[in-house]
Design a protein around this motif. Structure first.
Motif, PDB file in Angstrom:
ATOM      1  N   SER A  56       0.845  -1.173   0.000  1.00 23.55           N
ATOM      2  CA  SER A  56       0.000   0.000   0.000  1.00 23.55           C
ATOM      3  C   SER A  56       0.888   1.232   0.000  1.00 23.55           C
TER       4      SER A  56
ATOM      5  N   CYS B 266      -3.555   3.914   3.709  1.00 18.28           N
ATOM      6  CA  CYS B 266      -4.464   3.075   4.483  1.00 18.28           C
ATOM      7  C   CYS B 266      -3.797   2.533   5.735  1.00 18.28           C
TER       8      CYS B 266
ATOM      9  N   THR C  63      -3.945  -4.084   3.527  1.00 18.66           N
ATOM     10  CA  THR C  63      -4.011  -2.844   2.782  1.00 18.66           C
ATOM     11  C   THR C  63      -3.101  -2.969   1.571  1.00 18.66           C
TER      12      THR C  63
ATOM     13  N   GLY D 262      -9.212  -0.219   1.404  1.00 17.85           N
ATOM     14  CA  GLY D 262      -8.790   0.760   0.409  1.00 17.85           C
ATOM     15  C   GLY D 262      -8.984   0.284  -1.016  1.00 17.85           C
TER      16      GLY D 262
ATOM     17  N   CYS E   8      -9.939   5.893  -0.687  1.00 20.36           N
ATOM     18  CA  CYS E   8      -8.533   5.992  -1.027  1.00 20.36           C
ATOM     19  C   CYS E   8      -7.983   7.230  -0.361  1.00 20.36           C
ATOM     20  N   PRO E   9      -7.427   7.119   0.807  1.00 19.75           N
ATOM     21  CA  PRO E   9      -7.423   5.939   1.659  1.00 19.75           C
ATOM     22  C   PRO E   9      -8.741   5.797   2.417  1.00 19.75           C
TER      23      PRO E   9
END
Lengths: 117, 149, 358, 133
Positions: free
Chosen positions: B23, B27, B61, B89, B121-122
């Motif tokens: 990620s 997130c 995430t 997310g 997002c996030p």
């Protein structure tokens, strides 16, 4: 640790910092970026939003008059809503709810008659 | 009897394992923010643990790539049943903005079964809490109707 | 004494992100550290072929969720230079405001994680509580807590009105006061000093030779900050880089702590001097040629290299992120340490793995 | 501020870099740009007191390029990244990940090349470090 004592005491005697989330949710900010809403009445299915979308999560079909949004690929940047020529596509300040399965959002409108030159 | 008790325990105090699968950190920090005073999920009995063997809930995430897919699968296999998986997310749900990037396999559901998808997002901390609640409903007696959709 | 190799990561409670270190240890002492990356690699530089240059703004924002706005600002500055356009003054000031807000929240986040790595849980909670105020400012002004998505090529997308200016100023007073209250704890507490003083030393020469960036470089006594270049509105603001000479974990923490307060001051300066005017100029034309742009992120200098070929898709986008530059110094800092200090020292460079691997 | 990259040759790279290092320049990073099938530009970025110097070195995937990591150790990460993404090779790399810095076998080689290099990698007999087994 002794240096933290003033902060600790202040925390003990001030009210709780925690937001009582599920019991008493906070109102979203006016400008918060939330889910997209498209009004089928005013949408002209020009697909400018789909072209602008950085995440390519919108699909528009002019012939069929459909507008489809994948909320699970959307990055909620709001570029599409800014680019909408008729302001039919809006970004609300309500957060998109969680889901057990992925489903896209489709809007069915009147397919516009072909332009006669 | 014991099974019921365990089930109740699991629903009332789920332990979660957070894995960052590629990620952008957005997130991740929101998942961490859930643990901090403002959101404080510990008041629901949710504890963040580092050991998959102790965890009931896997919060993933980010997008999956070939290298971390192996780690993700291993973590999932090490978790005891019944286990829940939360994809957090846009990246975790579908790959998000990175779907077309060269080293991206896609969302978490390409590798392990996902129970709840948290969009955003996030994803906001509130959404992550909602996601946990929706996931827990799946374990409870009202299996199949609880949670939002 | 026999040596053994200890794997550290990729899933480790102290690391929010997956990085793997193979630590060669003898007893409890680290002899060699070799990083293994690739757990967060997405290959997003390659997306330039699939997304046009305006869509890439949203993509580069997601290189790193913590300093997202600054990534996008750097990318936009590189393109603006290539297209030969100048963002309006108001946009430049707004960029400074949001980028410094990002620096505040990133440093507070990091200071919290750092405290957490030392086992100082209450300090972690306290810092993250303060940080939420900055997140609120972000959400109120830009609409999103973390990835604010305010940049476009040629300016910014969102404006700050009078009420929001007042709100930011009010919140910043609280942030500053609460951060200052923690200064003694963070910088002079016995536990903190014990865990950080003299640990993971990087000398000035090593820092320069290994190309360290940001607080890691400034913690070793080099006064280099990209904000000295005067990009955006920094040319009009009063700014002096924060330098510490110790080169150890404590010095890096002190740099970040002081920068937090400095950023509060910079936001205030920018708010005070916020000019009226347009938010963005139209980005016309297709870029051609090559350009680089550098800005200062919370973690250090970021360099964007862009090659364009006269179409709306760029030819090549290269992002050199600060952690990418700070990983080689890590291989120098770790040897000789006790195993228990490894997490703290790894965190002291503020590793952002998603930046590093992109 | 326009972008100027001074051309350098493979033979002189390390010698010139030594001289630059003696003048106090810091290695920032290097960039690889594909200019044609099997043809690449390696761009080196250096910095001293906020002034940047860029060098350009032409490279091909047929022969190994000299590694800057012998002069600036920090270059090893960038060179490994280029090995991963473009399939170039560097001689005397300080820490060599053998093209496995970021990518696993499934990802396939050289994802950053627009001109397909699958056939080149297969027919390349020069001890390919990609390890495409």
């Amino acid at each position: 640790m002794p240096f933290m004592l003033p902060s600790i005491l202040r925390n003990v005697f001030s009210g709780p910092a925690t937001r009582p989330y599920p019991a008493n949710p906070r109102q979203p900010f006016a400008d918060a970026r939330g889910e997209l809403v498209n009004d089928p009445e005013t949408c002209i299915f020009c697909s400018i939003c789909a072209k602008k979308c950085p995440s390519q999560c919108l699909a528009v079909d002019k012939e069929l008059g459909t507008w489809e949004w994948d909320p699970f690929a959307c990055v909620y940047c709001g570029v599409c809503a800014e680019a909408c020529p008729t302001k039919s596509l809006r970004q609300t300040n309500v957060r998109r709810a969680v889901a057990r399965d992925k489903q896209s959002v489709a809007v069915q409108g009147q397919p516009k008659p072909k332009k006669s030159p | 009897m014991l099974g019921k008790l365990l089930n109740l325990g699991q629903r009332k105090s789920p332990w979660l394992l957070h894995f960052d699968c590629g990620s952008c950190n957005g997130c991740d920090i929101e998942t961490l923010a859930c643990l901090t005073p403002l959101y404080d999920v510990e008041r629901f009995g949710i504890i963040n643990v580092g050991n998959p063997k102790h965890a009931d809930l896997l919060v993933v995430t980010g997008t999956v790539n070939h290298r971390n897919a192996k780690v993700l699968r291993k973590l999932y296999e090490q978790m005891p049943e019944p286990r829940l998986v939360l994809a957090v997310g846009a990246c975790g749900c579908s790959g998000g903005v990175f779907r077309d990037a060269s080293n991206v396999v896609g969302g978490v559901d390409k590798v392990i079964p996902v129970d709840v998808y948290v969009p955003g997002c996030p994803a906001r901390p509130e959404a992550i809490i909602d996601g946990v609640v929706a996931g827990l409903a799946k374990l409870g007696p009202d299996n199949g109707q609880g949670g939002q959709s | 004494m026999k040596t053994s190799i200890l794997p550290f990561g990729p899933q480790h409670p102290v690391l929010p992100e997956p990085i793997h270190l193979s630590l060669t240890i003898e007893n409890e002492t680290v002899l060699e550290a070799r990083p293994a990356l690739g757990y967060v690699h997405r290959g997003l530089e390659n997306l330039v072929a699939a997304r046009d240059m305006h869509q890439m703004v949203q993509v580069v924002e997601r290189v790193c969720g913590i300093c997202s706005m600054i990534h996008a600002m750097c990318y936009c500055q590189a393109l603006e230079e290539m297209l030969d356009i100048q963002a309006p003054p108001r946009a430049e000031y707004l960029r400074v405001i949001w980028s410094e807000l990002h620096r505040i929240h990133s440093h507070l986040l990091w200071l919290g994680l750092f405290a957490d790595a030392m086992g100082f849980e209450s300090l972690f909670m306290q810092l993250w509580k303060i940080r939420e105020r900055v997140m609120d400012i972000n959400e109120a002004t830009a609409g999103n807590r973390v990835i604010v998505s305010v940049n476009v090529v040629g300016g910014v997308r969102r404006d700050i009105d009078e009420d929001q200016v007042a709100m930011i100023e009010k919140e910043l007073v609280t942030v500053e006061r609460e951060v200052k209250q923690l200064s003694l704890t963070l910088l002079t507490d016995f536990t903190v000093k014990k865990r950080t003083k003299g640990k993971g030393v990087l000398t000035r020469e090593q820092a320069l030779e290994l190309g360290a960036a940001g607080p890691t470089l400034r913690g070793s006594g080099v006064a280099q900050d990209m904000r000295q270049l005067g990009y955006a509105a920094f040319k009009d603001l009063d700014f002096e880089p924060v330098v510490e000479t110790g080169g150890d974990s404590w010095a890096r923490a002190a740099v970040r702590f002081k920068e937090t307060l400095q950023s509060v001051d910079l936001v205030r300066q920018a708010l005070a001097g916020l000019p009226q005017g347009d938010l963005a100029v139209k980005a016309k034309g297709k870029p051609e040629g090559e350009a680089t742009a550098r800005v200062e992120q919370p973690r250090g200098e970021v360099l964007y290299y862009i090659k364009a070929n006269g179409t709306k898709h760029l030819d090549r986008l290269r992002i050199r992120t600060p952690t990418f530059a700070n990983i080689p110094p890590l291989t120098v800092m770790l040897p000789g340490l006790e195993l228990a200090d490894v997490p703290v020292v790894v965190l002291s460079i503020d590793p952002c793995i998603s930046c590093t691997e992109r | 501020m326009s972008f100027i990259a001074t051309p350098v040759t493979a033979n002189n790279l390390c010698k010139d870099a030594q001289a630059l290092k003696a003048r106090g320049f810091r290695f920032v990073t290097m960039t690889c740009v594909e200019t044609g099938p099997g043809e690449f530009d390696l761009i080196y970025h250096f910095d001293k007191d906020l002034d940047m110097v860029h060098w350009r070195l032409a490279a091909t995937d047929r022969e190994a390029s000299p590694s800057l990591s012998t002069v600036y150790l920090a270059a090893f990460l960038a060179e490994n990244e280029i090995q991963d993404q473009f399939g170039l090779r560097f001689a005397d790399l300080a820490i060599d990940y053998q093209g496995k810095l970021y990518l696993d076998e499934e990802a396939g080689a050289t994802p950053f090349c627009r001109f397909s290099r699958a056939s080149i990698t297969q027919t390349d007999s020069g001890g390919d470090t990609e390890g495409g087994q």
